[in-house]
Design a protein around this motif. Structure first.
Motif, PDB file in Angstrom:
ATOM      1  N   UNK A 148       0.806  -1.220   0.000  1.00 14.66           N
ATOM      2  CA  UNK A 148       0.000   0.000   0.000  1.00 14.66           C
ATOM      3  C   UNK A 148       0.838   1.268   0.000  1.00 14.66           C
ATOM      4  N   UNK A 149       1.996   1.227   0.665  1.00 14.08           N
ATOM      5  CA  UNK A 149       2.800   2.439   0.784  1.00 14.08           C
ATOM      6  C   UNK A 149       4.151   2.344   0.074  1.00 14.08           C
ATOM      7  N   UNK A 150       4.444   1.177  -0.490  1.00 16.65           N
ATOM      8  CA  UNK A 150       5.709   1.019  -1.185  1.00 16.65           C
ATOM      9  C   UNK A 150       6.912   0.978  -0.271  1.00 16.65           C
ATOM     10  N   UNK A 151       6.701   0.621   1.009  1.00 22.54           N
ATOM     11  CA  UNK A 151       7.820   0.543   1.942  1.00 22.54           C
ATOM     12  C   UNK A 151       8.607  -0.741   1.729  1.00 22.54           C
ATOM     13  N   UNK A 152       9.770  -0.813   2.337  1.00 28.39           N
ATOM     14  CA  UNK A 152      10.637  -1.977   2.183  1.00 28.39           C
ATOM     15  C   UNK A 152      10.089  -3.167   2.982  1.00 28.39           C
ATOM     16  N   UNK A 153      10.500  -4.355   2.562  1.00 29.23           N
ATOM     17  CA  UNK A 153      10.111  -5.561   3.283  1.00 29.23           C
ATOM     18  C   UNK A 153       9.074  -6.362   2.538  1.00 29.23           C
ATOM     19  N   UNK A 154       8.497  -7.326   3.240  1.00 29.23           N
ATOM     20  CA  UNK A 154       7.505  -8.222   2.659  1.00 29.23           C
ATOM     21  C   UNK A 154       6.205  -8.130   3.452  1.00 29.23           C
ATOM     22  N   UNK A 155       5.143  -8.540   2.795  1.00 24.59           N
ATOM     23  CA  UNK A 155       3.834  -8.538   3.458  1.00 24.59           C
ATOM     24  C   UNK A 155       3.829  -9.575   4.578  1.00 24.59           C
ATOM     25  N   UNK A 156       3.282  -9.191   5.712  1.00 24.32           N
ATOM     26  CA  UNK A 156       3.061 -10.131   6.813  1.00 24.32           C
ATOM     27  C   UNK A 156       1.579 -10.104   7.153  1.00 24.32           C
ATOM     28  N   UNK A 157       1.040 -11.264   7.474  1.00 30.31           N
ATOM     29  CA  UNK A 157      -0.399 -11.325   7.736  1.00 30.31           C
ATOM     30  C   UNK A 157      -0.685 -12.290   8.869  1.00 30.31           C
ATOM     31  N   UNK A 158      -1.543 -11.857   9.790  1.00 29.13           N
ATOM     32  CA  UNK A 158      -1.955 -12.682  10.923  1.00 29.13           C
ATOM     33  C   UNK A 158      -3.385 -13.167  10.687  1.00 29.13           C
ATOM     34  N   UNK A 159      -3.615 -14.437  10.932  1.00 29.60           N
ATOM     35  CA  UNK A 159      -4.969 -14.961  10.787  1.00 29.60           C
ATOM     36  C   UNK A 159      -5.879 -14.453  11.898  1.00 29.60           C
ATOM     37  N   UNK A 160      -5.301 -14.063  13.021  1.00 24.19           N
ATOM     38  CA  UNK A 160      -6.071 -13.486  14.128  1.00 24.19           C
ATOM     39  C   UNK A 160      -5.478 -12.116  14.438  1.00 24.19           C
ATOM     40  N   UNK A 161      -6.240 -11.034  14.331  1.00 28.27           N
ATOM     41  CA  UNK A 161      -5.703  -9.703  14.606  1.00 28.27           C
ATOM     42  C   UNK A 161      -5.169  -9.591  16.037  1.00 28.27           C
ATOM     43  N   UNK A 162      -4.143  -8.797  16.216  1.00 26.62           N
ATOM     44  CA  UNK A 162      -3.588  -8.589  17.553  1.00 26.62           C
ATOM     45  C   UNK A 162      -4.572  -7.824  18.432  1.00 26.62           C
ATOM     46  N   UNK A 163      -5.228  -6.821  17.865  1.00 26.50           N
ATOM     47  CA  UNK A 163      -6.194  -6.009  18.617  1.00 26.50           C
ATOM     48  C   UNK A 163      -7.464  -5.864  17.777  1.00 26.50           C
ATOM     49  N   UNK A 164      -8.345  -6.872  17.799  1.00 26.90           N
ATOM     50  CA  UNK A 164      -9.569  -6.817  16.984  1.00 26.90           C
ATOM     51  C   UNK A 164     -10.412  -5.590  17.325  1.00 26.90           C
ATOM     52  N   UNK A 165     -10.976  -4.990  16.290  1.00 27.07           N
ATOM     53  CA  UNK A 165     -11.803  -3.800  16.479  1.00 27.07           C
ATOM     54  C   UNK A 165     -12.921  -3.770  15.445  1.00 27.07           C
ATOM     55  N   UNK A 166     -14.027  -3.141  15.813  1.00 25.11           N
ATOM     56  CA  UNK A 166     -15.153  -2.949  14.889  1.00 25.11           C
ATOM     57  C   UNK A 166     -15.180  -1.530  14.333  1.00 25.11           C
ATOM     58  N   UNK A 167     -14.060  -0.838  14.473  1.00 29.06           N
ATOM     59  CA  UNK A 167     -13.977   0.543  14.022  1.00 29.06           C
ATOM     60  C   UNK A 167     -14.297   0.683  12.542  1.00 29.06           C
TER      61      UNK A 167
END
Length: 284
Positions: free
Chosen positions: A48-67
Motif C-alpha cells: 500500500x505504501x511502497x515501503x521496504x520488506x515483505x507482506x506479513x499477515x496474521x490470521x487473528x488480529x492482535x487487537x480486533x476492532x469494529x472501528x
C-alpha cells in the motif's frame, strides 16, 4: 479394503487442502476487516505504501476492532446509496429475466414452429458474445432511446439476456412428453400447461438461472462504467475502486458486506445451482 480406505483418506485430505485454499481469501477479508489502521499499515505497508520488506499477515488480529464496520455502516452514506442501487438493478434485472426468459425458454423447448432450430442457435450465438462486442451498438441504441445515464439503460438490455433462456431450455426439454399429452387430454390449455406443469417441473432451471444471474449482476462493472456517468447511480460493485489505499480497512469491510448477500443466495440455491451448471455443460 485397507488400500481403498487409504485412497479415500488421501482424496479427502487433498479436497480439504483445496477447500482451505479456496476459503483463504474469505478468511483474509474477514481478518482484515477486524484490524485497525495501524496494524493494516504494518501488514500491508510494502504494497500500500511502497515501503521496504515483505507482506506479513496474521490470521487473528492482535487487537480486533469494529472501528471499520462503524465507519462504513454509520459514517459512509455513499455506501448505502450504492448498495441500494445494486439491489434495484439486480432485483429488476433478475425479475425481468424470469418474466421474459421463462416463457421464451418454454416456447423453444415445447413448441414446434418454423425456424425454431435457427432461432435457438441465434440465442446461443448471442449468449457467447461478450459485452465488448455489443458495447458500441448498445450505447448507440440507448442514446437514441434517451436511456443513457439511467438505471433503465442497464436493466432493459439485461432483461432480454439469452443466458437464462439457455439454462431453462434444458430443464423444460427434459419434461416427458407423456405428461404434456395427459394434461391436454384432461382439457388443459397451453397457458395452464405452462403454469401448472412447466413451471413446477422446471423449477430447478428457473431457480438456478436466478442464482447465476444474481451473481453476474450483483458484481456488474463494465455496463455501469460505460452507461452511467452520474456516480449517484453507480452500483456497489464500483464502490471499492473508488476507495483510496489509505482506507484499506473500509475496503475490507465493504468487501465482506458485499459478499454476504451473494453467500446467502448461494446457500439457498446451491442444489439448483449445481443442476443449472450440469445442464449448461450438456452438449445437444
Amino acid at each position: 479394503m485397507k488400500k481403498i480406505f487409504q485412497m479415500r483418506s488421501l482424496a479427502m485430505l487433498l479436497l480439504a487442502l483445496l477447500a482451505a485454499v479456496c476459503c483463504y481469501p474469505v478468511l483474509f477479508l474477514a481478518t482484515g476487516a477486524l484490524m485497525d489502521s495501524q496494524e493494516l499499515a504494518e501488514s500491508l505497508g510494502p504494497v500500500l505504501k511502497g515501503s521496504d520488506g515483505f507482506i506479513s499477515w496474521r490470521l487473528i488480529p492482535m487487537f480486533p476492532t469494529l472501528q471499520n464496520y462503524v465507519e462504513l455502516l454509520l459514517d459512509s452514506p455513499q455506501f448505502f446509496v450504492m448498495f441500494w442501487n445494486s439491489v434495484k438493478l439486480t432485483g429488476a434485472v433478475t425479475a425481468g429475466q424470469l418474466l421474459i426468459g421463462t416463457p421464451a425458454a418454454w416456447g423453444l423447448a415445447r413448441f414446434d414452429f418454423p425456424l425454431r432450430r435457427i432461432l435457438y442457435i441465434l440465442y446461443i450465438i448471442l449468449m457467447m458474445m461478450p459485452f465488448q462486442v455489443r458495447m458500441l451498438s448498445d450505447y448507440l441504441v440507448l442514446e437514441k432511446l434517451h436511456l443513457l445515464d439511467s438505471h433503465m439503460g442497464i436493466i432493459l438490455p439485461a432483461v432480454f439476456s439469452t443466458f437464462p433462456v439457455f439454462i431453462m431450455y434444458r430443464f423444460f426439454s427434459g419434461i416427458p412428453e407423456a405428461v404434456i399429452e395427459s394434461a391436454k387430454l384432461d382439457g388443459a390449455g397451453a397457458v395452464q400447461i405452462f403454469l401448472y406443469i412447466g413451471v413446477p417441473l422446471g423449477a430447478g432451471g428457473i431457480v438456478s438461472s436466478f442464482v447465476l444471474n444474481f451473481f453476474e449482476y450483483w458484481n456488474l462493472i463494465e455496463q455501469p462504467l460505460t452507461f452511467l456517468k452520474n456516480r449517484a447511480l453507480w452500483p456497489l460493485s464500483l464502490f471499492l475502486p473508488d476507495i483510496g489505499l489509505e482506507k484499506a480497512g473500509i475496503a475490507f469491510v465493504s468487501s465482506v458486506v458485499t459478499l454476504i448477500p451473494a453467500a446467502l443466495i448461494f446457500l439457498l440455491g446451491q442444489d439448483y445451482l449445481e443442476q443449472g451448471i450440469a445442464a449448461a455443460a450438456v452438449k445437444e
